[in-house]
Scaffold this motif. Sequence first.
Motif, PDB file in Angstrom:
ATOM      1  N   LYS A 228       0.837  -1.215   0.000  1.00 34.24           N
ATOM      2  CA  LYS A 228       0.000   0.000   0.000  1.00 34.24           C
ATOM      3  C   LYS A 228       0.863   1.253   0.000  1.00 34.24           C
ATOM      4  O   LYS A 228       0.567   2.223  -0.702  1.00 34.24           O
ATOM      5  CB  LYS A 228      -0.928   0.000   1.207  1.00 34.24           C
ATOM      6  CG  LYS A 228      -1.932   1.138   1.185  1.00 34.24           C
ATOM      7  CD  LYS A 228      -2.947   0.999   2.285  1.00 34.24           C
ATOM      8  CE  LYS A 228      -3.943   2.145   2.193  1.00 34.24           C
ATOM      9  NZ  LYS A 228      -5.005   2.028   3.192  1.00 34.24           N
TER      10      LYS A 228
ATOM     11  N   LEU B 220      -5.861  -5.651  -1.472  1.00 30.52           N
ATOM     12  CA  LEU B 220      -5.846  -4.182  -1.420  1.00 30.52           C
ATOM     13  C   LEU B 220      -6.996  -3.561  -2.217  1.00 30.52           C
ATOM     14  O   LEU B 220      -7.467  -2.471  -1.873  1.00 30.52           O
ATOM     15  CB  LEU B 220      -4.511  -3.651  -1.937  1.00 30.52           C
ATOM     16  CG  LEU B 220      -3.310  -3.932  -1.046  1.00 30.52           C
ATOM     17  CD1 LEU B 220      -2.014  -3.573  -1.764  1.00 30.52           C
ATOM     18  CD2 LEU B 220      -3.425  -3.188   0.269  1.00 30.52           C
TER      19      LEU B 220
ATOM     20  N   LYS C 234     -10.965  -2.715  -0.601  1.00 31.50           N
ATOM     21  CA  LYS C 234     -11.144  -1.653   0.414  1.00 31.50           C
ATOM     22  C   LYS C 234     -12.567  -1.493   0.825  1.00 31.50           C
ATOM     23  O   LYS C 234     -13.478  -1.150   0.328  1.00 31.50           O
ATOM     24  CB  LYS C 234     -10.608  -0.324  -0.092  1.00 31.50           C
ATOM     25  CG  LYS C 234      -9.169  -0.358  -0.429  1.00 31.50           C
ATOM     26  CD  LYS C 234      -8.743   0.974  -0.964  1.00 31.50           C
ATOM     27  CE  LYS C 234      -7.478   0.844  -1.755  1.00 31.50           C
ATOM     28  NZ  LYS C 234      -7.031   2.058  -2.292  1.00 31.50           N
TER      29      LYS C 234
END
Length: 132
Positions: free
Chosen positions: A19, A129, A132
Amino acid sequence: MQLNRSTDYAIQMLLYLAKAGKTVSSSKLAAAIGVSHRYLLQISAKLRAAGFIRAAHGPSGGLVLIKHPDEISLYDVIISMERIVQTGSICGTPSGEIAQEMTALGEEYQEIEKMLERALKEITLTKILEKK
């Protein structure tokens, strides 16, 4: 399937680095995932050996992801940390009355392990990721 604590932290570390997309100091990373600096270094040694991260030295040093997040699956991380992905095995020695059933159960366990392996190989850091 039960992951070791260090494996769970390894996944957290890799997600944080993915990230961030840049070098992160080991002290910042340790604080972010809630582990001691010493424990982080133990985990990062395994992740470096597996080729996921590298340590950058100097004033702007730290840890950085060196593989693309799409190339790192949960299976890869688990294998690098635990050396095996296993659901379990039959406990004890079954009586002769249910020996055939226990053989069948063992085969089912093996099939579950294959399914688990396939599923873990499909889950990459990028996939996580993106949720979200």
